[in-house]
Structure formats: C-alpha cells, structure tokens
Design an enzyme around this catalytic site. Structure first.
Site, short mmCIF file in Angstrom:
data_model
loop_
_atom_site.label_atom_id
_atom_site.label_comp_id
_atom_site.label_asym_id
_atom_site.label_seq_id
_atom_site.Cartn_x
_atom_site.Cartn_y
_atom_site.Cartn_z
N HIS A 146 -6.10 58.98 -12.84
CA HIS A 146 -6.36 57.55 -13.20
C HIS A 146 -7.54 57.23 -14.47
O HIS A 146 -7.23 56.85 -15.29
CB HIS A 146 -6.77 56.72 -12.08
CG HIS A 146 -5.83 56.93 -10.80
ND1 HIS A 146 -6.31 57.08 -9.55
CD2 HIS A 146 -4.56 56.80 -10.82
CE1 HIS A 146 -5.31 57.33 -8.96
NE2 HIS A 146 -4.24 56.99 -9.51
N CYS A 180 12.19 58.17 -0.19
CA CYS A 180 10.80 58.68 -0.21
C CYS A 180 9.74 57.62 -0.18
O CYS A 180 9.55 56.81 -1.30
CB CYS A 180 10.27 59.72 -0.94
SG CYS A 180 8.64 60.19 -1.07
N CYS A 213 11.30 65.68 -0.37
CA CYS A 213 11.00 65.10 -1.66
C CYS A 213 10.14 66.23 -2.81
O CYS A 213 9.02 66.73 -2.21
CB CYS A 213 10.10 63.94 -1.49
SG CYS A 213 9.09 63.42 -3.05
N HIS A 224 -9.01 58.21 -8.87
CA HIS A 224 -9.47 59.78 -9.09
C HIS A 224 -9.38 60.09 -10.49
O HIS A 224 -9.05 59.25 -11.45
CB HIS A 224 -8.71 60.82 -8.14
CG HIS A 224 -7.37 60.72 -8.30
ND1 HIS A 224 -6.62 61.05 -9.48
CD2 HIS A 224 -6.28 60.48 -7.58
CE1 HIS A 224 -5.34 61.16 -9.46
NE2 HIS A 224 -5.05 60.51 -8.33
N HIS A 269 6.25 64.96 -2.97
CA HIS A 269 5.40 64.85 -1.97
C HIS A 269 5.62 65.91 -0.90
O HIS A 269 4.80 66.02 -0.10
CB HIS A 269 5.70 63.49 -1.30
CG HIS A 269 5.07 62.08 -2.22
ND1 HIS A 269 6.01 61.66 -3.22
CD2 HIS A 269 4.01 61.79 -2.31
CE1 HIS A 269 5.31 60.82 -3.78
NE2 HIS A 269 4.11 61.02 -3.52
N LYS A 316 -5.82 64.48 -0.58
CA LYS A 316 -6.70 64.01 0.11
C LYS A 316 -6.74 65.32 1.31
O LYS A 316 -7.96 65.49 1.50
CB LYS A 316 -6.29 62.94 0.79
CG LYS A 316 -7.58 61.99 1.11
CD LYS A 316 -7.11 60.63 1.55
CE LYS A 316 -7.68 60.18 2.80
NZ LYS A 316 -7.06 58.94 3.48
N CYS A 376 7.22 58.01 -3.25
CA CYS A 376 7.72 57.55 -4.64
C CYS A 376 8.17 56.10 -4.69
O CYS A 376 8.52 55.53 -5.60
CB CYS A 376 9.08 58.70 -4.92
SG CYS A 376 8.48 60.25 -5.01
N LYS A 430 -2.31 70.78 -6.87
CA LYS A 430 -1.93 69.34 -6.87
C LYS A 430 -3.18 68.71 -6.37
O LYS A 430 -3.51 69.30 -5.28
CB LYS A 430 -0.57 68.70 -6.31
CG LYS A 430 -0.39 67.68 -7.06
CD LYS A 430 0.88 67.17 -6.79
CE LYS A 430 0.87 65.65 -7.02
NZ LYS A 430 2.30 64.91 -6.26
#
Ligand code: ME8
Length: 634
Positions: free
Chosen positions: A22, A127, A144, A19, A147, A299, A130, A296
């Site tokens: 990256h 987690c 976490c 995405h 997440h 998906k 992570c 953030k």
C-alpha cells in the site's frame, strides 16, 4: 487539458492494516503528484479506503466488533499513515461517506434506467478474498489462483450489469489508445481476457446474505457488489456530476494499481463508465508486486513488511528512495532489508551524501561560505553543464513514461558526473595559488549549481533531503512558480550564504550483522552442557495471561503477579525494573508451569516467567499471533 493531472491509488480494504505494498502505490502517486504540481499542473491526488463487503464483515466479526467500528479503526490507520510518509494527498475518500453512497446510487439508477442492469439468476464459484465470482477455468486445481483457497459455490437471484454489450467498444478503445493500459504487458493481458466472450457482471448481493453495503436505488432487498461501489470513488471525490473539480480533473485521470486488480480496473470500470455516459479515464498504470524472499506477503507467513517500522528505523527519505529505485514499474520486486541497507549506504550515503558534504565543505573553506561568482568558464565545464541540462530533460520524460526508477538512475548518473568533475578540476590544487582565484570560484559555483539541480530533481522523491540541500545552499524559496525556471542552469545567486549541516544520510549497519554481534556477546555466558530430549520434555512451558500485578514490599526487583494459565496462580517475577504493574495487566506471557513452588520475599511463587535480555534490561517474550491461554510451548 494538458496541464491537468489527476492521480489515484486504489482505495484500500480495511480488513487489515497497511503494509509496504500500500505504501508503495501511494508513494508513487505522491511522487507523481509532487512532480506535476511543481511543473505547474493543476493536480488532484486521491486515496482512501474501501469499506463494504464480505471481507470486512468477516474481519470485524473476528475482531468481535461491528463492521462500521472496524472500518473506522483501520481506515484511520491508513489516513494517519500518509502524513508520516510525507504523502500529500488532496482528498481521502471512504466508501462509507454519504457523498459516495449517493454517487453510487446515482450511477446505478442511471445505468438501470438505460436498460443495462437486469435481474437474473446466478450460480458459480465465489472467492471472498477477491470479492468476485470465478469461472471454473480460471481456478487452479479448484482454488482461487490469488488466495489459494477454495471458492464457495453460490446460487442466487441477483442484478446483472450488461458488461458484454461493451466488449467490442472496449477492444476498439484499447486499440485506438495504445497506452490506455500500461505498461504494455498489462494491456496485452486485458486484451487476452477480451478474446473470450465477456460475461455480464453480477452487481448485487441479497441483504439476507450481506447487509454491509450500499442499498440498490431500485430494490431495497439488495446491496451493491463491492467493485461497483468501490470503483465509483474515483468520480465521487471529484464531485461528479456537477462540481467544477470533476469537469477539470476527470479528463486527466491517471489510475495507479498493482496487477492484482487489473480486471476490475481494465474491464469493469471502463465499461461501467461507458454505460453511465462518462468518458473513460486517461491511463491505467499497473505495477507489479512486492514479494518477500520470493514469496507473497501474508499474515500467516509472518512476513508482512510494515512501512512505519522501516521509516522509523532508517528514515523516511531512504525508505521512499528504496521503494522507487528498486522496483521497475510493472515488474515484481523482491524486498530485502539487506538490499535496502546496501542502497542506503551506496547511493545515498556515498554518492549523494558525500557529494553534498564535499561541495559544501569546499565552498565554506575556499569561498568564505558564500556562493562565488562564475567568471572564468573553461572547456572542462561543458560536460557538466550539458549533462545537467540533459538530465533535466530525461527525468521529465521518465515521468511521462512512469519510469521512476529510471528517473533516479538518470539523476544518479549526473551525481557521478559531478563527482568526476571534482576529481578532474582538483579545486584543492587551484586553491594553492591566488592567481587561480577566478577559476576556483567558477568550479565551486558549478558544483553548487549542480547540487541545486540535483536537489530540485530529487525533491518529489525525497522532499525532506531536497530541502536540506537547498538550506545548505542558502536557497529559501523552492516554490511551485519557480520550478520551471529553477530547472535551468545558472540560477544560484552569488553571495548566498552557504551553511554546513550534519550528514544527509549517515551510514547504517545492517541489523542482522548487529544481531550476530549481540548473539556472540551473549555466548560469553557459555552454553550449558547438552541434555537428553527426555530431560527437556520434563519442562512444561505454557502461555498465561496476567490478571493482576503489584509491587512486592521492600523489593525493587520483584513483582507479584496473578496469572491465568488455564487456572489461576500467583507467581513472583524479577521484572520490577523493566515493567510497572499497570503495564502488565492483560499481557500474555510465557511461564514454566511445573517448577516446584518457591518462597520469594515471603510469597509462594507457582511458576517462573520467561524473559530475554535486551542489553538494557529485560523484555517479556511475545507472540507473532495471538495464542490460546494455557497453550503448551513446544
Ligand atoms: O484491492 N505489492 O484493496 P487492497 C505491491 N479495495 N502493491 C501491493 C501489494 C504488493 N504486495 N499488496 C497490495 C483492493 N498492494 C480494493 C481496491 S480500488 C477501486 C479497490 C497495493 O487493500 C496495490 O496498489 O487489496 C494493490 O493494487 C492494492 O494495494 C490492493 O489493495
């Protein structure tokens, strides 16, 4: 050592496709690599994929395939994306590569032999997102912090890396090398972690729980922890321990990461290197997060920005420009397509694009399409020439500070100075009297020379557009050896042929405005009178899958479809102009399930498929996530 530049991106997990985040890190690395390559540095640019661990096993299981197949598939998506974004990496590493597996085992053995790996019991909260254990106080409301999921409690015997032993050394190293981790806020964050006693790092997973990893060289029943595996990629790629590349490039290592993986890179990695007897990297460069509408990307929120879609829609160079100009390295940045389009229109189409087309048009009109001689300097030229020289020096220091957005602002200041020079010198007035010929030639020469410098300076950011400017200036060779030289004023050779090309950056309209216009157009077909909810509720709309499709004899509009809607049915749909039967098999569609059967061209149709007008034809409704067959549409 000074003329060596080794730049790395994180190796990306292959649990999901690439995405914009990256793309950002990798494009930053590319701009740096291109700049230093052009500046005569020996450069090595590394990227790749991180393929072991729970996360990948989970994603592969969900996709009903093996971890290796899944990793191959997603890794290829990353590898194939980079050339599309003009990324010029020298090496693409995969943690499943044999040379990498060997290097990890070598380092593990080395650290084990030195007595810095021991066997012990671990219990704690883990987690999977992570891929690491959390101590309780790091959790936020038991979740976490990254997440927002509950970590799982795990208790098992494992191998540990004696990280605590290197805590004092690391603190001292950071103090002695204040830009080891930069920008400063992240250095401070790491020092804050190090204020508490550092715990030893659990670096193994029993194969009974996870087999998708690299087997420990000293115990076959365990695989190594993903971070101990992944971080080592940075030296595998250089051929540690004995290849020339390792010796040459490692001392110039520049890691690029976002803030999410600061701890593994700022703490695990330097201590691992120390334990293995390897010099630390030179700099850890940490950037912020791209967020979408202040939240953030995820998906489930459906707000993941796909780099290729933007590139295809607006062009590669505008995409690269926007990412680099919009984000202040180190801070978070909000992505909005609207501001992308604004920047494209104002910075690229207006400022740079207009300057290029005005200048080239004047050179063609007043100087017979050739670079003229500059024989009549005047005081008015000083500001432009000095500004050019200063811009070159300032951009250089922005690169050293990693302030790429500032480099672009600096170049754009020079673009504005050049635009102002046109207004002040009024070449169109000079052109009216032949007596001004030498002065007119000088003004045009200076403008063309400014364009050349701008093209050189923007070339690491927007390589394609820089080349197009150079083509228009008749400069063929912008190669490496020349870069130092061609950054001086006065390199353009009189007599070069100037060529006019199409606009560099056509203006674009923000899609939402276009959508609004479409919506309005569609409203020409008036909205039907209001109905009661109860009336609407009578309509049963469902998800179905097309099992088979065939044309209907004597009809160029209708197709006969066999569908699975929880039961098998036949429907007839008027989509033959937009889809061939072969395109349709397997597709999930939306169907009105309780419409009374109707006979169309002699075939009983038990339902009606829904489609929307694209202006050019019909398109089937599709889904952001894969729905269940027979699911009711609410
Ligand atoms: O962490 N904004 O892989 P990963 C900016 N495999 N950059 C972002 C971003 C965002 N919203 N999201 C991701 C891993 N990135 C490990 C790394 S390295 C030895 C192992 C970028 O696929 C950014 O560079 O989760 C971030 O650090 C990286 O992707 C995380 O990629």
């Amino acid at each position: 050592m000074d003329k060596v530049y080794f730049v790395t991106t994180p190796i990306y997990y292959v649990n999901a496709p690439p995405h914009i985040g990256h793309a950002y890190t990798t494009i930053v690395a590319d701009v740096l690599a291109r700049h230093y390559r052009l500046s005569g540095y020996r450069t090595f640019f590394l990227t790749g994929t991180d393929e072991h661990g729970d996360k990948i096993v989970e994603a592969a299981t969900e996709a009903n395939t093996s971890p290796k197949d899944f990793a191959d598939r997603i890794s290829a998506q990353f590898r194939n994306l980079w050339p599309e974004l003009a990324v010029t990496n020298d090496y693409f590493i995969r943690t499943t590569d044999t040379n990498h597996v060997e290097t990890v085992r070598l380092i593990l053995q080395k650290v084990h032999d030195a007595g810095d790996i021991y066997f012990g019991k671990y219990e704690g909260y883990y987690c999977i997102g992570c891929e690491r254990f959390y101590v309780e106080k790091e959790l936020v409301d038991g979740l976490c912090p990254d997440h927002q999921t509950a970590p799982v409690y795990r208790e098992e015997n494992n191998y540990f890396f004696r990280m605590s032993k290197y805590q004092d050394w690391l603190i001292q190293h950071i103090h002695e090398n204040p830009d080891f981790i930069r920008p400063e806020r992240y250095k401070n964050e790491v020092l804050a972690f190090l204020r508490d006693p550092l715990e030893d790092l659990c670096i193994s997973r029993p194969k009974s729980r996870l087999s998708w990893g690299i087997t420990l060289p000293f115990d076959d029943n365990y695989v190594t922890y993903v971070w101990f595996d992944a971080l080592i990629n940075y030296i595998t790629a250089l051929g540690y321990p004995d290849r020339e590349d390792y010796r040459v490039f490692w001392p110039g290592a520049q890691h690029l990461i976002a803030k999410d993986i600061l701890k593994p890179h700022g703490i695990y990695w330097p201590t691992m290197l120390k334990a293995a007897g390897i010099e630390p990297f030179r700099h850890l460069n940490v950037h912020g997060y791209w967020v979408v509408d202040q939240s953030k990307m995820s998906k489930s929120l459906g707000n993941v920005i796909k780099p290729l879609e933007l590139k295809d829609k607006y062009g590669l160079d505008p995409f690269r420009y926007f990412l680099l100009r919009e984000m202040v390295f180190g801070l978070d940045s909000n992505f909005s397509e609207e501001s992308f389009v604004q920047r494209l229109n104002s910075d690229l189409a207006n400022d740079l694009g207009n300057l290029v087309s005005r200048t080239i048009t004047m050179a063609v009109k007043y100087c017979e399409g050739k670079v003229p001689e500059s024989t009549s300097p005047s005081d008015g030229d000083g500001v432009l020439i000095e500004s050019g020289g200063k811009t070159i020096a300032d951009v250089e220091s922005c690169f050293h500070e990693l302030a790429l957005h500032k480099a672009l602002i600096t170049i754009w200041d020079f673009i504005n100075v050049t635009n102002k020079y046109i207004v002040e010198q009024e070449p169109w007035k000079l052109a009216k009297d032949p007596v001004n010929r030498p002065r007119l030639d000088t003004v045009i020469y200076n403008l063309l020379e400014s364009l050349r410098i701008i093209a050189v300076l923007v070339s690491p950011f927007m390589p394609g557009s820089a080349q197009r400017i150079m083509n228009q200036l008749g400069v063929e060779n912008t190669s490496v050896q020349d870069y130092e030289n061609i950054r001086r004023w006065g390199c353009l050779i009189p007599g070069n042929r100037i060529a006019v090309e199409d606009a560099l950056f056509p203006r674009v309209k923000y899609e939402k405005e276009a959508e609004k216009a479409d919506a309005k157009r569609n409203l020409v077909e008036p909205v039907k009178p209001a109905i009661e909810y109860g009336d609407f509720d009578k309509v049963d709309i469902r998800v179905a899958r097309i099992i088979d499709a065939e044309t209907v004899p004597n009809s160029n509009k209708l197709l006969k479809l066999k569908i699975d809607i929880g039961e098998e049915r036949t429907i007839v749909a008027g989509i033959a102009k937009d889809y061939t039967p072969k395109d349709l098999i397997g597709k999930k569609i939306v169907v009105v399930a309780n419409l009374k059967p109707a006979k169309l061209m002699g075939i009983d149709s038990h339902g009606m498929l829904l489609a929307a007008d694209t202006g050019k034809g019909l398109t089937l409704l599709s889904f952001a996530e894969d729905p269940i067959i027979g699911a009711k549409i609410r």
